[in-house]
Write a protein that holds these residues in place. Structure first.
Motif, mmCIF file in Angstrom:
data_model
loop_
_atom_site.group_PDB
_atom_site.id
_atom_site.type_symbol
_atom_site.label_atom_id
_atom_site.label_comp_id
_atom_site.label_asym_id
_atom_site.label_seq_id
_atom_site.Cartn_x
_atom_site.Cartn_y
_atom_site.Cartn_z
ATOM 1 N N SER A 1 0.825 -1.207 0.000
ATOM 2 C CA SER A 1 0.000 0.000 0.000
ATOM 3 C C SER A 1 0.861 1.259 0.000
ATOM 4 O O SER A 1 0.560 2.224 -0.721
ATOM 5 C CB SER A 1 -0.920 -0.006 1.223
ATOM 6 O OG SER A 1 -1.643 1.190 1.308
ATOM 7 N N LYS A 2 1.934 1.258 0.798
ATOM 8 C CA LYS A 2 2.839 2.414 0.829
ATOM 9 C C LYS A 2 3.520 2.598 -0.527
ATOM 10 O O LYS A 2 3.662 3.729 -1.007
ATOM 11 C CB LYS A 2 3.879 2.247 1.929
ATOM 12 C CG LYS A 2 3.314 2.427 3.318
ATOM 13 C CD LYS A 2 4.394 2.266 4.373
ATOM 14 C CE LYS A 2 3.816 2.417 5.761
ATOM 15 N NZ LYS A 2 4.840 2.260 6.800
ATOM 16 N N MET A 3 3.923 1.507 -1.139
ATOM 17 C CA MET A 3 4.560 1.587 -2.452
ATOM 18 C C MET A 3 3.568 2.120 -3.490
ATOM 19 O O MET A 3 3.907 2.982 -4.309
ATOM 20 C CB MET A 3 5.083 0.214 -2.874
ATOM 21 C CG MET A 3 5.765 0.194 -4.218
ATOM 22 S SD MET A 3 7.288 1.146 -4.250
ATOM 23 C CE MET A 3 8.372 0.068 -3.370
ATOM 24 N N GLN A 4 2.339 1.651 -3.445
ATOM 25 C CA GLN A 4 1.323 2.100 -4.391
ATOM 26 C C GLN A 4 1.010 3.586 -4.190
ATOM 27 O O GLN A 4 0.862 4.330 -5.160
ATOM 28 C CB GLN A 4 0.058 1.264 -4.236
ATOM 29 C CG GLN A 4 -0.986 1.545 -5.298
ATOM 30 C CD GLN A 4 -2.185 0.633 -5.166
ATOM 31 O OE1 GLN A 4 -2.396 0.010 -4.130
ATOM 32 N NE2 GLN A 4 -2.974 0.556 -6.206
ATOM 33 N N ASP A 5 0.922 4.025 -2.928
ATOM 34 C CA ASP A 5 0.682 5.446 -2.661
ATOM 35 C C ASP A 5 1.810 6.304 -3.211
ATOM 36 O O ASP A 5 1.572 7.378 -3.779
ATOM 37 C CB ASP A 5 0.530 5.688 -1.162
ATOM 38 C CG ASP A 5 -0.766 5.148 -0.595
ATOM 39 O OD1 ASP A 5 -1.681 4.862 -1.402
ATOM 40 O OD2 ASP A 5 -0.864 5.006 0.643
ATOM 41 N N CYS A 6 3.046 5.844 -3.065
ATOM 42 C CA CYS A 6 4.202 6.576 -3.568
ATOM 43 C C CYS A 6 4.153 6.673 -5.094
ATOM 44 O O CYS A 6 4.347 7.747 -5.664
ATOM 45 C CB CYS A 6 5.487 5.903 -3.114
ATOM 46 S SG CYS A 6 6.991 6.710 -3.667
ATOM 47 N N LEU A 7 3.876 5.551 -5.746
ATOM 48 C CA LEU A 7 3.831 5.546 -7.216
ATOM 49 C C LEU A 7 2.665 6.381 -7.743
ATOM 50 O O LEU A 7 2.792 7.051 -8.766
ATOM 51 C CB LEU A 7 3.750 4.111 -7.735
ATOM 52 C CG LEU A 7 4.996 3.255 -7.519
ATOM 53 C CD1 LEU A 7 4.706 1.802 -7.874
ATOM 54 C CD2 LEU A 7 6.165 3.793 -8.312
ATOM 55 N N MET A 8 1.521 6.344 -7.053
ATOM 56 C CA MET A 8 0.359 7.101 -7.506
ATOM 57 C C MET A 8 0.557 8.615 -7.340
ATOM 58 O O MET A 8 -0.105 9.402 -8.000
ATOM 59 C CB MET A 8 -0.899 6.667 -6.743
ATOM 60 C CG MET A 8 -1.353 5.256 -7.065
ATOM 61 S SD MET A 8 -1.835 5.022 -8.762
ATOM 62 C CE MET A 8 -3.379 5.897 -8.762
ATOM 63 N N SER A 9 1.476 9.016 -6.457
ATOM 64 C CA SER A 9 1.737 10.440 -6.277
ATOM 65 C C SER A 9 2.658 10.986 -7.360
ATOM 66 O O SER A 9 2.938 12.184 -7.390
ATOM 67 C CB SER A 9 2.316 10.711 -4.891
ATOM 68 O OG SER A 9 3.613 10.167 -4.791
#
Length: 80
Positions: free
Chosen positions: A60-68
């Motif tokens: 989830s943290k990785m996905q949030d980073c990539l989505m930003s």
């Protein structure tokens, strides 16, 4: 013709006011085996749950980073 055997003290009915004693000994080994098996299964489920939560949190943290919109989302550990 049936033969008559006198009842021994162990096999006699309890006197009025006395509690009846159980003649069979409870099998505590089976109860413990089931309890230990249940405990092992519970620990196994907790371990898998913990691993799953940690893995999903990291994803989830990785996905949030990539989505930003960031490109470098790898965790950088500080030098000791």
């Amino acid at each position: 013709m049936p033969t008559f055997k006198p009842e021994s003290k162990l096999e006699s009915k309890p006197e009025p006011g006395e509690k009846a004693k159980s003649r069979l000994k409870p099998q505590s080994g089976d109860n413990r085996r089931g309890a230990v098996a249940g405990l092992i299964i519970a620990i196994l489920i907790l371990g898998v749950g913990w691993w799953l939560v940690r893995d999903l949190t990291a994803a989830s943290k990785m996905q949030d980073c990539l989505m930003s919109g960031r490109r470098n989302c790898n965790v950088i550990e500080p030098a000791r």
